[in-house]
Design an enzyme around this catalytic site. Structure first.
Site, PDB file in Angstrom:
ATOM      1  N   SER A 124      -5.495 -48.008 133.758  1.00 11.42           N
ATOM      2  CA  SER A 124      -4.463 -48.068 132.714  1.00 11.42           C
ATOM      3  C   SER A 124      -5.073 -48.316 131.343  1.00 11.42           C
ATOM      4  CB  SER A 124      -3.462 -49.189 133.017  1.00 11.42           C
ATOM      5  OG  SER A 124      -2.858 -49.020 134.266  1.00 11.42           O
TER       6      SER A 124
ATOM      7  N   ILE B 290      -1.447 -47.859 106.041  1.00  6.70           N
ATOM      8  CA  ILE B 290      -2.732 -47.241 106.385  1.00  6.70           C
ATOM      9  C   ILE B 290      -3.754 -48.312 106.758  1.00  6.70           C
ATOM     10  CG2 ILE B 290      -3.668 -47.228 104.025  1.00  6.70           C
ATOM     11  CD1 ILE B 290      -4.851 -44.477 104.640  1.00  6.70           C
TER      12      ILE B 290
ATOM     13  N   GLY C  63       3.325 -57.076 113.728  1.00  8.25           N
ATOM     14  CA  GLY C  63       2.590 -55.964 113.136  1.00  8.25           C
ATOM     15  C   GLY C  63       1.363 -55.619 113.955  1.00  8.25           C
TER      16      GLY C  63
ATOM     17  N   ARG D  18      -9.646 -45.550  83.402  1.00  9.84           N
ATOM     18  CA  ARG D  18      -8.323 -46.076  83.731  1.00  9.84           C
ATOM     19  C   ARG D  18      -8.449 -47.451  84.391  1.00  9.84           C
ATOM     20  NH1 ARG D  18      -6.153 -42.115  87.710  1.00  9.84           N
ATOM     21  NH2 ARG D  18      -5.439 -40.922  85.896  1.00  9.84           N
TER      22      ARG D  18
ATOM     23  N   ASP E 133      -4.117 -59.673 108.700  1.00 10.36           N
ATOM     24  CA  ASP E 133      -3.966 -60.613 107.586  1.00 10.36           C
ATOM     25  C   ASP E 133      -4.989 -61.751 107.607  1.00 10.36           C
ATOM     26  OD1 ASP E 133      -1.777 -59.103 106.826  1.00 10.36           O
ATOM     27  OD2 ASP E 133      -0.327 -60.415 107.828  1.00 10.36           O
TER      28      ASP E 133
ATOM     29  N   MET F  99      -2.526 -55.709 101.845  1.00 12.36           N
ATOM     30  CA  MET F  99      -1.723 -56.526 102.753  1.00 12.36           C
ATOM     31  C   MET F  99      -2.338 -57.910 102.917  1.00 12.36           C
ATOM     32  SD  MET F  99      -0.331 -54.054 105.791  1.00 12.36           S
ATOM     33  CE  MET F  99       1.165 -53.078 105.544  1.00 12.36           C
TER      34      MET F  99
ATOM     35  N   HIS G 157     -13.503 -48.985  82.574  1.00  9.04           N
ATOM     36  CA  HIS G 157     -12.461 -48.958  83.601  1.00  9.04           C
ATOM     37  C   HIS G 157     -12.502 -50.279  84.360  1.00  9.04           C
ATOM     38  CE1 HIS G 157     -16.037 -47.773  85.875  1.00  9.04           C
ATOM     39  NE2 HIS G 157     -15.431 -48.275  86.930  1.00  9.04           N
TER      40      HIS G 157
ATOM     41  N   ARG H 209      -7.220 -54.495 127.082  1.00  6.34           N
ATOM     42  CA  ARG H 209      -8.238 -54.081 128.058  1.00  6.34           C
ATOM     43  C   ARG H 209      -9.042 -55.283 128.549  1.00  6.34           C
ATOM     44  NH1 ARG H 209     -13.684 -52.849 127.503  1.00  6.34           N
ATOM     45  NH2 ARG H 209     -14.542 -51.240 128.901  1.00  6.34           N
ATOM     46  N   GLY H 210      -9.428 -56.162 127.619  1.00  4.31           N
ATOM     47  CA  GLY H 210     -10.177 -57.351 128.003  1.00  4.31           C
ATOM     48  C   GLY H 210      -9.393 -58.243 128.947  1.00  4.31           C
TER      49      GLY H 210
END
Length: 320
Positions: free
Chosen positions: A57, A251, A12, A163, A128, A170, A216, A22-23
């Site tokens: 690059s 997202i 993932g 509500r 994670d 995740m 709520h 890049r590093g």
């Protein structure tokens, strides 16, 4: 003596992977090494899809989310015949060592290459925050900001409609992201894999909050704990309060990395080159107490334990 290295991203994606690449690239070039970028993780390694990387690059990459090398899940890499082809491709390209950026599945691939004698360095790239041997992983803090922003927005609408909102975060089987986001977002209830969960107990806590006058509430829950839509239906039935579930989904993996992730990724990428030049292989990089560290990758996967932040959970309960 190492003259050429390969770098890949696997599993993932996580914000900061480009900064890590890049590093690696710029530190390697500074030390006079050549760098080959491998497309789409272990799949690209098996299919021999590589490109030579130079300083340009990786220009304008430090602020970009995702990974420009691409990533893929390739469970077939468990097959020793598949790995033999991958090793042959590395040797054919003259690659002496490999830097792998990813989560625990990516580390398993690096471990298997290490076991057959190919030098690998693992960098922890996952939102994670579930990698052993490091306090934080590349991408975690960016994802944390994304989740907290979503919780803030949910609180606005939950308050307007009185509500109960459930937000699924995740983390796979690690509750770090959920717990930190819940504290920062002021969530009333937290459900994580490390703490036993009973939906009847959760409802009892919600009812107790309603009895105290709460209009709520927000429940933060780590993915894979339960079906959040079913949980929302159960809570609404038991409390009489409208309850809705929101799954944040992918997202959480996107967006420009926050400064800390850029710095962490850059430091870890450069450190990986230092380790290789010192003759280290089969290592995974971490950060502990703001100091870069490295561990044996086999030992990290097989023997090290990652402690749960139980003190954070106790703090959160006091703030309900």
């Amino acid at each position: 003596m190492i003259k050429k290295i390969g770098v890949l991203t696997s599993g993932g994606d996580a914000p900061g992977m480009n900064a890590a690449i890049r590093g690696v690239v710029r530190a390697a070039l500074t030390e006079g090494l050549e760098v080959m970028g491998i497309y789409d993780g272990y799949l690209g390694l098996y299919e021999d899809r590589m490109v030579q990387l130079d300083r340009y690059s990786v220009s304008d990459m430090i602020n970009r989310g995702g990974t420009f090398l691409g990533s893929a899940r390739f469970p077939e890499f468990r097959d020793e015949n598949i790995r033999a082809v991958a090793i042959e491709n590395l040797k054919k390209r003259g690659i002496d060592a490999l830097v792998v950026i990813g989560g625990d599945g990516s580390y398993m691939g690096a471990k298997r290459l290490t076991e057959i004698g190919f030098p690998c360095i693992g960098l922890p790239g996952t939102i994670d925050n579930d990698i052993k041997g490091t306090d934080y992983t590349i991408g975690y803090f960016t994802a944390l900001g994304t989740v907290v922003e979503a919780i803030d927005r949910l609180r606005d609408t939950s308050s307007s409609h009185q509500r109960i909102s459930i937000v699924e975060v995740m983390g796979r089987y690690c509750g770090d992201l959920t717990l930190a986001a819940a504290i920062a977002g002021g969530c009333e209830f937290i459900v994580v894999p490390e703490v036993e969960f009973n939906r009847e107990d959760l409802v009892a806590e919600i009812k107790a909050g309603i009895a105290k006058g709460k209009k709520h509430a927000i429940v933060a829950i780590t993915e894979h704990m339960c079906d959040v839509d079913e949980l929302a239906h159960f809570i609404e039935k038991e409390t009489g309060r409208e309850t809705r579930a929101t799954v944040l989904g992918h997202i959480q993996r996107g967006g420009s990395p926050v400064p800390y992730d850029r710095i962490l990724a850059s430091r870890m990428g450069a450190y990986a080159i230092d380790l290789l030049l010192e003759g280290h292989g089969g290592r995974c990089v971490g950060i502990q107490n703001e100091q870069l560290v490295h561990h044996d990758i086999i030992d990290a996967i097989e023997n090290m334990k990652r402690p749960f932040k139980s003190d954070w959970m106790e703090c959160a309960k006091k703030l309900y």
